[in-house]
Design a protein around this motif. Structure first.
Motif, PDB file in Angstrom:
ATOM      1  N   SER A 105      37.591  -1.264  33.251  1.00 51.20           N
ATOM      2  CA  SER A 105      38.417  -1.019  32.074  1.00 51.20           C
ATOM      3  C   SER A 105      39.276   0.215  32.300  1.00 51.20           C
ATOM      4  CB  SER A 105      37.531  -0.852  30.845  1.00 51.20           C
ATOM      5  OG  SER A 105      36.645   0.239  31.015  1.00 51.20           O
ATOM      6  N   LEU A 106      39.956   0.670  31.253  1.00 52.13           N
ATOM      7  CA  LEU A 106      40.903   1.759  31.389  1.00 52.13           C
ATOM      8  C   LEU A 106      40.255   3.041  31.891  1.00 52.13           C
ATOM      9  CD1 LEU A 106      43.678   3.052  31.000  1.00 52.13           C
ATOM     10  CD2 LEU A 106      43.095   3.403  28.586  1.00 52.13           C
ATOM     11  N   GLY A 107      39.151   3.462  31.285  1.00 52.34           N
ATOM     12  CA  GLY A 107      38.519   4.722  31.664  1.00 52.34           C
ATOM     13  C   GLY A 107      38.149   4.800  33.132  1.00 52.34           C
ATOM     14  N   PRO A 108      37.389   3.848  33.653  1.00 51.33           N
ATOM     15  CA  PRO A 108      37.067   3.874  35.082  1.00 51.33           C
ATOM     16  C   PRO A 108      38.303   3.812  35.985  1.00 51.33           C
ATOM     17  CG  PRO A 108      35.546   2.444  33.933  1.00 51.33           C
ATOM     18  CD  PRO A 108      36.587   2.841  32.940  1.00 51.33           C
ATOM     19  N   GLN A 109      39.339   3.096  35.574  1.00 51.33           N
ATOM     20  CA  GLN A 109      40.570   3.080  36.376  1.00 51.33           C
ATOM     21  C   GLN A 109      41.188   4.474  36.455  1.00 51.33           C
ATOM     22  OE1 GLN A 109      43.504  -0.092  35.732  1.00 51.33           O
ATOM     23  NE2 GLN A 109      41.959  -1.232  34.598  1.00 51.33           N
ATOM     24  N   SER A 300      26.187  -0.120  42.440  1.00 56.02           N
ATOM     25  CA  SER A 300      26.970  -1.165  41.780  1.00 56.02           C
ATOM     26  C   SER A 300      28.023  -1.731  42.707  1.00 56.02           C
ATOM     27  CB  SER A 300      27.618  -0.598  40.513  1.00 56.02           C
ATOM     28  OG  SER A 300      28.436  -1.555  39.894  1.00 56.02           O
ATOM     29  N   VAL A 301      28.692  -0.863  43.480  1.00 54.23           N
ATOM     30  CA  VAL A 301      29.724  -1.330  44.400  1.00 54.23           C
ATOM     31  C   VAL A 301      29.103  -2.112  45.551  1.00 54.23           C
ATOM     32  CG1 VAL A 301      31.484  -0.572  46.037  1.00 54.23           C
ATOM     33  CG2 VAL A 301      31.318   0.517  43.804  1.00 54.23           C
ATOM     34  N   ALA A 302      27.953  -1.666  46.036  1.00 52.36           N
ATOM     35  CA  ALA A 302      27.338  -2.300  47.206  1.00 52.36           C
ATOM     36  C   ALA A 302      26.706  -3.644  46.889  1.00 52.36           C
ATOM     37  CB  ALA A 302      26.293  -1.363  47.808  1.00 52.36           C
ATOM     38  N   THR A 303      26.164  -3.802  45.689  1.00 45.12           N
ATOM     39  CA  THR A 303      25.404  -5.018  45.373  1.00 45.12           C
ATOM     40  C   THR A 303      26.099  -5.936  44.390  1.00 45.12           C
ATOM     41  OG1 THR A 303      24.207  -3.888  43.583  1.00 45.12           O
ATOM     42  CG2 THR A 303      23.236  -3.818  45.792  1.00 45.12           C
ATOM     43  N   GLY A 304      27.101  -5.449  43.666  1.00 42.03           N
ATOM     44  CA  GLY A 304      27.742  -6.265  42.645  1.00 42.03           C
ATOM     45  C   GLY A 304      28.709  -7.258  43.230  1.00 42.03           C
ATOM     46  N   GLY A 305      29.197  -8.142  42.359  1.00 42.91           N
ATOM     47  CA  GLY A 305      30.212  -9.105  42.760  1.00 42.91           C
ATOM     48  C   GLY A 305      29.621 -10.429  43.177  1.00 42.91           C
ATOM     49  N   ALA A 306      29.780 -11.436  42.319  1.00 44.96           N
ATOM     50  CA  ALA A 306      29.276 -12.770  42.663  1.00 44.96           C
ATOM     51  C   ALA A 306      30.179 -13.459  43.680  1.00 44.96           C
ATOM     52  CB  ALA A 306      29.165 -13.619  41.393  1.00 44.96           C
ATOM     53  N   ASP A 307      31.452 -13.108  43.684  1.00 42.47           N
ATOM     54  CA  ASP A 307      32.404 -13.699  44.615  1.00 42.47           C
ATOM     55  C   ASP A 307      32.149 -13.156  46.020  1.00 42.47           C
ATOM     56  OD1 ASP A 307      34.579 -14.679  45.966  1.00 42.47           O
ATOM     57  OD2 ASP A 307      36.039 -13.355  45.001  1.00 42.47           O
ATOM     58  N   ALA A 373      33.011   2.877  39.263  1.00 37.77           N
ATOM     59  CA  ALA A 373      31.763   2.204  38.903  1.00 37.77           C
ATOM     60  C   ALA A 373      30.773   3.182  38.288  1.00 37.77           C
ATOM     61  CB  ALA A 373      31.152   1.536  40.139  1.00 37.77           C
ATOM     62  N   GLY A 374      30.721   4.413  38.797  1.00 37.10           N
ATOM     63  CA  GLY A 374      29.836   5.421  38.230  1.00 37.10           C
ATOM     64  C   GLY A 374      30.213   5.780  36.810  1.00 37.10           C
ATOM     65  N   CYS A 375      31.506   5.856  36.527  1.00 36.04           N
ATOM     66  CA  CYS A 375      31.957   6.123  35.162  1.00 36.04           C
ATOM     67  C   CYS A 375      31.511   5.006  34.226  1.00 36.04           C
ATOM     68  CB  CYS A 375      33.476   6.270  35.152  1.00 36.04           C
ATOM     69  SG  CYS A 375      34.204   6.516  33.537  1.00 36.04           S
ATOM     70  N   ALA A 376      31.733   3.762  34.625  1.00 35.11           N
ATOM     71  CA  ALA A 376      31.322   2.632  33.782  1.00 35.11           C
ATOM     72  C   ALA A 376      29.809   2.588  33.598  1.00 35.11           C
ATOM     73  CB  ALA A 376      31.819   1.325  34.403  1.00 35.11           C
ATOM     74  N   ALA A 377      29.047   2.844  34.669  1.00 35.62           N
ATOM     75  CA  ALA A 377      27.586   2.803  34.571  1.00 35.62           C
ATOM     76  C   ALA A 377      27.066   3.903  33.653  1.00 35.62           C
ATOM     77  CB  ALA A 377      26.975   2.938  35.965  1.00 35.62           C
ATOM     78  N   THR A 378      27.653   5.092  33.751  1.00 36.77           N
ATOM     79  CA  THR A 378      27.222   6.191  32.882  1.00 36.77           C
ATOM     80  C   THR A 378      27.504   5.877  31.427  1.00 36.77           C
ATOM     81  OG1 THR A 378      27.657   7.770  34.650  1.00 36.77           O
ATOM     82  CG2 THR A 378      27.495   8.649  32.418  1.00 36.77           C
ATOM     83  N   ALA A 379      28.656   5.305  31.131  1.00 31.78           N
ATOM     84  CA  ALA A 379      28.972   4.928  29.749  1.00 31.78           C
ATOM     85  C   ALA A 379      27.993   3.878  29.242  1.00 31.78           C
ATOM     86  CB  ALA A 379      30.405   4.410  29.670  1.00 31.78           C
ATOM     87  N   ARG A 380      27.635   2.912  30.093  1.00 32.42           N
ATOM     88  CA  ARG A 380      26.665   1.882  29.664  1.00 32.42           C
ATOM     89  C   ARG A 380      25.311   2.499  29.376  1.00 32.42           C
ATOM     90  NH1 ARG A 380      29.160  -1.225  33.793  1.00 32.42           N
ATOM     91  NH2 ARG A 380      27.462  -0.698  35.230  1.00 32.42           N
ATOM     92  N   ARG A 381      24.880   3.440  30.210  1.00 30.44           N
ATOM     93  CA  ARG A 381      23.585   4.079  29.981  1.00 30.44           C
ATOM     94  C   ARG A 381      23.584   4.852  28.677  1.00 30.44           C
ATOM     95  NH1 ARG A 381      24.210   5.533  35.630  1.00 30.44           N
ATOM     96  NH2 ARG A 381      22.971   4.128  36.949  1.00 30.44           N
ATOM     97  N   LEU A 382      24.653   5.552  28.405  1.00 28.13           N
ATOM     98  CA  LEU A 382      24.723   6.302  27.153  1.00 28.13           C
ATOM     99  C   LEU A 382      24.729   5.378  25.955  1.00 28.13           C
ATOM    100  CD1 LEU A 382      27.303   9.091  28.090  1.00 28.13           C
ATOM    101  CD2 LEU A 382      24.827   9.318  27.781  1.00 28.13           C
ATOM    102  N   LEU A 383      25.444   4.269  26.047  1.00 32.01           N
ATOM    103  CA  LEU A 383      25.471   3.312  24.948  1.00 32.01           C
ATOM    104  C   LEU A 383      24.090   2.684  24.737  1.00 32.01           C
ATOM    105  CD1 LEU A 383      28.873   1.553  25.681  1.00 32.01           C
ATOM    106  CD2 LEU A 383      28.358   3.135  23.834  1.00 32.01           C
TER     107      LEU A 383
END
Length: 631
Positions: A105-109, A300-307, A373-383
């Motif tokens: 999303s915008l923030g991680p970008q 997240s970068v190393a293990t994510g992505g179904a494609d 990815a770290g920014c997005a993961a941190t936001a998810r943890r806080l939420l």
């Protein structure tokens, strides 16, 4: 404008704002003249600009491009425009890479763009004057993105080929667009040989193995100017001075060691070309913060992505980052330097690898992805923490008036988090991450503390260029390649004469580094310089192809007994800063043949065609595909 369009506009504006914050002083009138950076009002398509001089073609096709464009406009503006566009492209490209590979999303970008723009690598290369290398640096996320599109287009093409018809044609168009975009990225990076190597390594690591031959052909075409010049001149085919390995080895910063400095995207060999903050404990703090942010998104970068294509590109970028940090670190060890010294002494062209810290740029795309990815993961943890906390707090529901006599307050537990808190949390995390990246390297702002700023040349330079109306190469006094002018500041700068004058200027290529001198390829230039410093006869200079002698009076350096030689030649111009002398009866030598120049120009035209046509074809294909009605 759609939501995705608004996001892209915000990211583009943010990248432009940060680029201006970094290089804002260059908006003022004047020319970039700092260490290796030399911009001039006008430059010329000399043999050296085409890579056909005595020295190895290290600034090809950069110099030829400036010679061509400065014939239509001010060369200083061209350099400033390229540098500012490169900085913007680095930030926006890193954000686009995060958007495509991570669906960020915008923030991680914005965090990805911040990591790409605000780091020691950018600061140190600006201070060293490597503006054209930053163009190659900026092309890396775009090269990775186009390589990913090429992989995915090939996958779609295989799937749609079975269906035939319109689906197959669209797959072919998509593949052609991806190839065109990759050609443009490789050409943009190929403004210098090092940039071409960086982008070529990235593309080869990411594309599918069946696409390797085509990728290699495109890389060779994008690198044609300096590859062809190396073959034609033969200068780059000679082994380099092994002393350059220790001189240009990566350097340890305070409290970090060499490996830690490189992991923080710092460690340039020149201790004078670093921001002041990197000479204090802030260097360690900035590196720890950057690595912590990267570590938050590494899994997240190393293990994510179904494609599978997405997953391959992510992991390949992580592997490139590890190599980009470990290779320069090993090159700075005793046995690493011994190995590199053997390579440059015995393998022609291996001198391109001597400044190993340049290749730390390959870590930037992976660092930007991990930070996003770290920014997005941190936001998810806080939420998630907010949600768990809300579930633990009982919500009180009071009875209606009719039940007041019997009812008690009822306790209920919400099971969902209000959606309205998500943007605020992401914005807060983004702001904190950006501040943590920016503040320890505060002096990158405004031209790295004002060091990267325009200068103004004395008017005598233009007078000298206009008076040089005859044949022969130019010998320059004092001896050496670096100068210190009153108008250029305290740092030594490359002599602007080779880019300022219409005739080829002889340069020895000798570089003073860390108290030692690294030999260059200019054997004839060394002979001419020695002859001048010993007061040689003008006839001997003419025999070596010297038709002009330029004396730069306001810079320190050895003059030897050159006054004896100057007294025997004709002075054609003189002011307080410069003096120009004509050597009679010059015997031209060392000049390229018409055939060699034609081949070199053709290689430059091929490179320019890829640079211009590649992005245009890719953009036009995308626009047409969006306008095509869908069933």
């Amino acid at each position: 404008m759609s939501g995705s369009g608004r996001t892209r506009a915000v990211v583009a504006a943010y990248s432009a704002a940060v680029a201006l914050l970094v290089a804002g002083p260059l908006l003022a009138p004047g020319y970039l003249l700092l260490r290796d950076a030399v911009s001039t009002p006008r430059s010329y398509p000399t043999d050296a600009a085409l890579g056909l001089g005595d020295a190895a073609p290290r600034a090809v096709p950069q110099d030829a491009l400036l010679a061509a464009l400065s014939s239509f406009g001010d060369g200083g503006l061209v350099v400033k425009a390229i540098l500012l566009c490169a900085l913007w492209a680095a930030g926006y490209g890193a954000a686009a890479l995060a958007r495509e590979l991570l669906r960020a999303s915008l923030g991680p970008q914005l965090i990805a763009a911040t990591v790409a723009l605000w780091n020691p690598y950018v600061a140190e290369r600006l201070l060293q004057g490597h503006w054209s290398l930053l163009a190659g640096y900026a092309a890396l996320p775009w090269t990775a993105l186009t390589a990913y599109h090429l992989r995915s287009a090939a996958t779609v093409k295989r799937r749609r080929r079975r269906r035939g018809g319109t689906a197959a044609r669209r797959a072919i168009i998509r593949t052609a667009s991806a190839w065109a975009a990759l050609a443009g990225s490789l050409a943009a990076a190929g403004l210098t040989p090092t940039g071409a190597l960086l982008a070529g390594a990235t593309a080869i690591a990411l594309v599918h193995r069946r696409q390797l031959p085509g990728t290699l052909v495109l890389w060779l075409a994008a690198s044609a100017p300096w590859l062809v010049a190396t073959v034609l001149s033969g200068a780059g085919a000679e082994p380099s001075d092994p002393a350059g390995i220790a001189a240009f080895a990566a350097r340890a910063e305070p409290g970090l060691g060499t490996l830690g400095s490189l992991a923080g995207l710092g460690g340039i060999w020149n201790a004078d070309a670093v921001p002041d903050s990197r000479t204090t404990p802030l260097a360690a703090i900035a590196t720890l913060v950057l690595l912590a942010i990267v570590a938050l998104g590494l899994r997240s970068v190393a293990t994510g992505g179904a494609d599978p294509d997405n997953r391959h590109v992510r992991r390949a970028l992580l592997l490139l980052a590890a190599i980009a940090i470990l290779f320069p670190a090993l090159g700075a060890t005793a046995w690493g330097m011994h190995t590199m010294e053997w390579l440059v002494a015995h393998v022609p062209g291996a001198g391109l690898l001597r400044d190993t810290q340049k290749y730390a740029a390959l870590a930037m795309p992976a660092f930007a992805l991990c930070a996003a990815a770290g920014c997005a993961a941190t936001a998810r943890r806080l939420l998630r923490a907010d949600t768990d906390s809300a579930m633990e707090r009982p919500a009180i529901t009071y009875p209606t008036t009719s039940d007041l006599t019997t009812a008690r307050p009822e306790t209920t537990y919400p099971t969902t988090r209000p959606a309205r808190t998500s943007p605020a949390t992401m914005a807060a995390v983004t702001a904190v991450f950006a501040a943590l990246i920016v503040l320890p390297l505060y002096d990158l702002a405004w031209g790295v503390g004002g060091a990267v700023r325009p200068v103004h040349y004395p008017p005598g330079w233009q007078q000298v260029a206009e008076r040089m109306d005859g044949p022969g190469d130019v010998a320059v006094l004092p001896g050496g390649m670096f100068r210190k002018f009153r108008y250029s500041g305290a740092s030594p700068v490359l002599d602007p004469a080779p880019r300022m004058l219409p005739n080829d200027v002889l340069q020895t290529g000798e570089l003073p580094v860390r108290g030692r001198t690294v030999s260059g390829e200019g054997a004839r230039a060394r002979e001419v310089e020695k002859l001048l410093l010993h007061g040689g006869a003008p006839a001997d200079l003419a025999r070596l192809g010297v038709g002009w002698i330029l004396v730069e009076r306001t810079t320190p350096g050895p003059l030897g007994a050159s006054a004896s030689t100057l007294a025997q030649v004709e002075q054609v111009y003189e002011d307080t800063a410069l003096a120009l002398y004509r050597v009679p009866d010059v015997i031209e030598r060392g000049a390229s043949t018409t055939t060699q120049r034609s081949i070199a120009i053709a290689a430059h035209v091929l490179w320019a065609a890829l640079l211009i046509a590649g992005p245009l074809i890719a953009l036009g294909t995308r626009v047409r595909s969006r306008r095509r009605p869908r069933n």
